[in-house]
Design a protein around this motif. Structure first.
Motif, PDB file in Angstrom:
ATOM      1  N   HIS A  68       0.803  -1.220   0.000  1.00  0.00           N
ATOM      2  CA  HIS A  68       0.000   0.000   0.000  1.00  0.00           C
ATOM      3  C   HIS A  68       0.842   1.281   0.000  1.00  0.00           C
ATOM      4  CE1 HIS A  68      -3.438  -2.547   0.805  1.00  0.00           C
ATOM      5  NE2 HIS A  68      -4.237  -1.514   0.964  1.00  0.00           N
ATOM      6  N   ASN A  69       2.080   1.189   0.497  1.00  0.00           N
ATOM      7  CA  ASN A  69       2.855   2.415   0.687  1.00  0.00           C
ATOM      8  C   ASN A  69       4.339   2.072   0.863  1.00  0.00           C
ATOM      9  OD1 ASN A  69       3.057   1.616   3.518  1.00  0.00           O
ATOM     10  ND2 ASN A  69       0.935   2.345   3.685  1.00  0.00           N
ATOM     11  N   LEU A  70       5.102   3.021   1.377  1.00  0.00           N
ATOM     12  CA  LEU A  70       6.536   2.825   1.581  1.00  0.00           C
ATOM     13  C   LEU A  70       6.917   2.808   3.056  1.00  0.00           C
ATOM     14  CD1 LEU A  70       7.836   5.200  -1.228  1.00  0.00           C
ATOM     15  CD2 LEU A  70       8.015   2.698  -1.193  1.00  0.00           C
ATOM     16  N   THR A  71       5.917   2.701   3.928  1.00  0.00           N
ATOM     17  CA  THR A  71       6.189   2.749   5.364  1.00  0.00           C
ATOM     18  C   THR A  71       5.859   1.433   6.062  1.00  0.00           C
ATOM     19  OG1 THR A  71       4.004   3.787   5.673  1.00  0.00           O
ATOM     20  CG2 THR A  71       5.930   5.255   5.525  1.00  0.00           C
ATOM     21  N   HIS A  72       4.575   1.135   6.240  1.00  0.00           N
ATOM     22  CA  HIS A  72       4.214  -0.060   7.003  1.00  0.00           C
ATOM     23  C   HIS A  72       3.616  -1.183   6.158  1.00  0.00           C
ATOM     24  CE1 HIS A  72       0.648   2.479   6.801  1.00  0.00           C
ATOM     25  NE2 HIS A  72      -0.090   1.416   7.034  1.00  0.00           N
ATOM     26  N   ARG A  73       3.258  -0.904   4.906  1.00  0.00           N
ATOM     27  CA  ARG A  73       2.747  -1.966   4.015  1.00  0.00           C
ATOM     28  C   ARG A  73       3.503  -1.851   2.696  1.00  0.00           C
ATOM     29  NH1 ARG A  73      -3.675  -2.731   4.336  1.00  0.00           N
ATOM     30  NH2 ARG A  73      -3.023  -4.665   3.323  1.00  0.00           N
ATOM     31  N   VAL A  74       4.746  -2.246   2.762  1.00  0.00           N
ATOM     32  CA  VAL A  74       5.701  -1.998   1.678  1.00  0.00           C
ATOM     33  C   VAL A  74       5.752  -3.179   0.709  1.00  0.00           C
ATOM     34  CG1 VAL A  74       7.086  -0.566   3.218  1.00  0.00           C
ATOM     35  CG2 VAL A  74       7.620  -3.004   2.981  1.00  0.00           C
ATOM     36  N   PRO A  75       6.312  -2.970  -0.488  1.00  0.00           N
ATOM     37  CA  PRO A  75       6.562  -4.101  -1.386  1.00  0.00           C
ATOM     38  C   PRO A  75       7.509  -5.098  -0.715  1.00  0.00           C
ATOM     39  CG  PRO A  75       6.697  -2.024  -2.593  1.00  0.00           C
ATOM     40  CD  PRO A  75       6.629  -1.675  -1.132  1.00  0.00           C
ATOM     41  N   ASN A  76       7.056  -6.323  -0.508  1.00  0.00           N
ATOM     42  CA  ASN A  76       7.849  -7.295   0.255  1.00  0.00           C
ATOM     43  C   ASN A  76       7.751  -8.704  -0.316  1.00  0.00           C
ATOM     44  OD1 ASN A  76       5.237  -7.929   0.898  1.00  0.00           O
ATOM     45  ND2 ASN A  76       5.420  -7.583   3.106  1.00  0.00           N
ATOM     46  N   LEU A  77       7.454  -8.812  -1.603  1.00  0.00           N
ATOM     47  CA  LEU A  77       7.234 -10.132  -2.182  1.00  0.00           C
ATOM     48  C   LEU A  77       8.476 -11.018  -2.076  1.00  0.00           C
ATOM     49  CD1 LEU A  77       5.265 -11.981  -3.615  1.00  0.00           C
ATOM     50  CD2 LEU A  77       5.992 -11.006  -5.797  1.00  0.00           C
ATOM     51  N   GLN A  78       9.654 -10.466  -2.315  1.00  0.00           N
ATOM     52  CA  GLN A  78      10.851 -11.298  -2.249  1.00  0.00           C
ATOM     53  C   GLN A  78      11.115 -11.803  -0.828  1.00  0.00           C
ATOM     54  OE1 GLN A  78      12.429 -12.945  -4.171  1.00  0.00           O
ATOM     55  NE2 GLN A  78      12.867 -11.969  -6.130  1.00  0.00           N
ATOM     56  N   GLU A  79      10.826 -10.991   0.167  1.00  0.00           N
ATOM     57  CA  GLU A  79      11.000 -11.451   1.549  1.00  0.00           C
ATOM     58  C   GLU A  79      10.067 -12.613   1.851  1.00  0.00           C
ATOM     59  OE1 GLU A  79      11.342  -8.162   4.549  1.00  0.00           O
ATOM     60  OE2 GLU A  79      10.921  -6.948   2.783  1.00  0.00           O
ATOM     61  N   GLY A  80       8.825 -12.487   1.413  1.00  0.00           N
ATOM     62  CA  GLY A  80       7.867 -13.577   1.604  1.00  0.00           C
ATOM     63  C   GLY A  80       8.279 -14.830   0.866  1.00  0.00           C
ATOM     64  N   ARG A  81       8.837 -14.660  -0.341  1.00  0.00           N
ATOM     65  CA  ARG A  81       9.289 -15.815  -1.122  1.00  0.00           C
ATOM     66  C   ARG A  81      10.442 -16.543  -0.425  1.00  0.00           C
ATOM     67  NH1 ARG A  81       8.027 -16.169  -6.570  1.00  0.00           N
ATOM     68  NH2 ARG A  81      10.139 -16.832  -7.113  1.00  0.00           N
ATOM     69  N   ARG A  82      11.325 -15.782   0.191  1.00  0.00           N
ATOM     70  CA  ARG A  82      12.433 -16.421   0.910  1.00  0.00           C
ATOM     71  C   ARG A  82      11.911 -17.275   2.059  1.00  0.00           C
ATOM     72  NH1 ARG A  82      15.343 -11.601  -0.351  1.00  0.00           N
ATOM     73  NH2 ARG A  82      14.633 -10.561   1.549  1.00  0.00           N
ATOM     74  N   THR A  83      10.929 -16.761   2.795  1.00  0.00           N
ATOM     75  CA  THR A  83      10.355 -17.528   3.898  1.00  0.00           C
ATOM     76  C   THR A  83       9.612 -18.749   3.375  1.00  0.00           C
ATOM     77  OG1 THR A  83      10.124 -15.527   5.241  1.00  0.00           O
ATOM     78  CG2 THR A  83       8.830 -17.432   5.904  1.00  0.00           C
ATOM     79  N   ALA A  84       8.879 -18.592   2.278  1.00  0.00           N
ATOM     80  CA  ALA A  84       8.165 -19.724   1.688  1.00  0.00           C
ATOM     81  C   ALA A  84       9.140 -20.815   1.267  1.00  0.00           C
ATOM     82  CB  ALA A  84       7.338 -19.256   0.500  1.00  0.00           C
ATOM     83  N   ALA A  85      10.286 -20.414   0.699  1.00  0.00           N
ATOM     84  CA  ALA A  85      11.288 -21.394   0.284  1.00  0.00           C
ATOM     85  C   ALA A  85      11.862 -22.130   1.490  1.00  0.00           C
ATOM     86  CB  ALA A  85      12.404 -20.706  -0.497  1.00  0.00           C
ATOM     87  N   GLN A  86      12.060 -21.425   2.598  1.00  0.00           N
ATOM     88  CA  GLN A  86      12.575 -22.047   3.810  1.00  0.00           C
ATOM     89  C   GLN A  86      11.586 -23.055   4.392  1.00  0.00           C
ATOM     90  OE1 GLN A  86      13.381 -18.711   6.350  1.00  0.00           O
ATOM     91  NE2 GLN A  86      15.118 -17.990   5.138  1.00  0.00           N
ATOM     92  N   LYS A  87      10.303 -22.705   4.348  1.00  0.00           N
ATOM     93  CA  LYS A  87       9.283 -23.537   4.981  1.00  0.00           C
ATOM     94  C   LYS A  87       8.741 -24.636   4.069  1.00  0.00           C
ATOM     95  CE  LYS A  87       9.188 -21.156   8.829  1.00  0.00           C
ATOM     96  NZ  LYS A  87       9.612 -21.753  10.132  1.00  0.00           N
TER      97      LYS A  87
END
Length: 243
Positions: A198-217
């Motif tokens: 939604h923005n650059l503060t608390h709801r930021v673009p974070n798809l790669q971070e989520g992908r890293r966690t998905a790969a770990q799990k």
């Protein structure tokens, strides 16, 4: 899907459309962060509420927002696809112009279900969208609805249609929601992940971070599954005739 051309299918990046980006500067900042993460396609899924606005008026506003961005877009930024995050409403399965809310050029509809206990009527409406109208329905952030009694089972019902489940990357990044998010992705017949940024503060673009966690799990191979599913939903398609 080429890992250098990932798709983020749920983003509130258009300026001034909803509670997402407030202006062009923030939109450009969001797109730059997405480009840095290897994202090549961004679906502009501004909120659509039938109780507040006609589809025609929404589409006009969306085009104006896109036009305000086009002069400052550069080739290194992701391509933008007009779309919507459509809030469920009574009669949605018979709405004649619903295809205009799909990701442009597709039959893929990002649907936000009610923040309440879902009933049989609502599930039947979603089924009609898939079976009678030919929409490829994606349920936005199902993890947010599982706290309501019975909704987890409703989600399982809807998946049999099939319906895709789009888990937010942020749900994988918080210890409070990570377990549920991983379970939903693991159990889904057609899993997806998006940033819902939604923005650059608390709801930021974070798809790669989520992908890293998905790969770990779930294993690195699971990312390939996510990418193939997103690619399928972005394929050109024509929806069934209006009711």
């Amino acid at each position: 899907m080429d890992t250098e051309k990932l798709a983020d299918i749920h983003c509130h990046v258009l300026p001034g459309m909803d509670d997402g980006s407030p202006d062009t500067a923030v939109s450009l900042g969001m797109l730059r962060r997405q480009a840095e993460q290897g994202i090549g396609t961004v679906c502009c899924t501004s909120h659509y509420y039938a109780s507040r606005e006609k589809i025609d008026a929404f589409c006009r506003r969306r085009e104006e927002a896109l036009n305000s961005l086009r002069p400052v877009l550069t080739r290194d930024l992701p391509r933008l696809l007009p779309a919507a995050e459509t809030a469920f409403f009574s009669g949605i399965s018979e709405c004649p112009d619903l295809d205009r809310l799909c990701i442009q050029g597709t039959c893929t509809l990002l649907l936000e279900m009610p923040f309440s206990i879902w009933n049989d009527f609502q599930v039947e409406e979603v089924a009609a969208l898939v079976l009678d109208r030919g929409f490829r329905v994606v349920l936005a952030h199902p993890e947010r609805f599982c706290g309501f009694k019975g909704n987890r089972e409703r989600i399982r019902q809807l998946e049999q249609l099939p319906v895709a489940l789009q888990v937010n990357a942020g749900a994988l990044l918080s210890w409070r929601t990570r377990r549920l998010a991983v379970e939903l992705l693991r159990e889904a017949r057609f899993p997806l992940m998006a940033s819902d940024c939604h923005n650059l503060t608390h709801r930021v673009p974070n798809l790669q971070e989520g992908r890293r966690t998905a790969a770990q799990k779930l294993g690195a191979g699971f990312l390939t599954r996510l990418d193939r599913n997103a690619e399928t939903l972005l394929q050109p398609a024509v929806c069934a005739a209006n009711p």
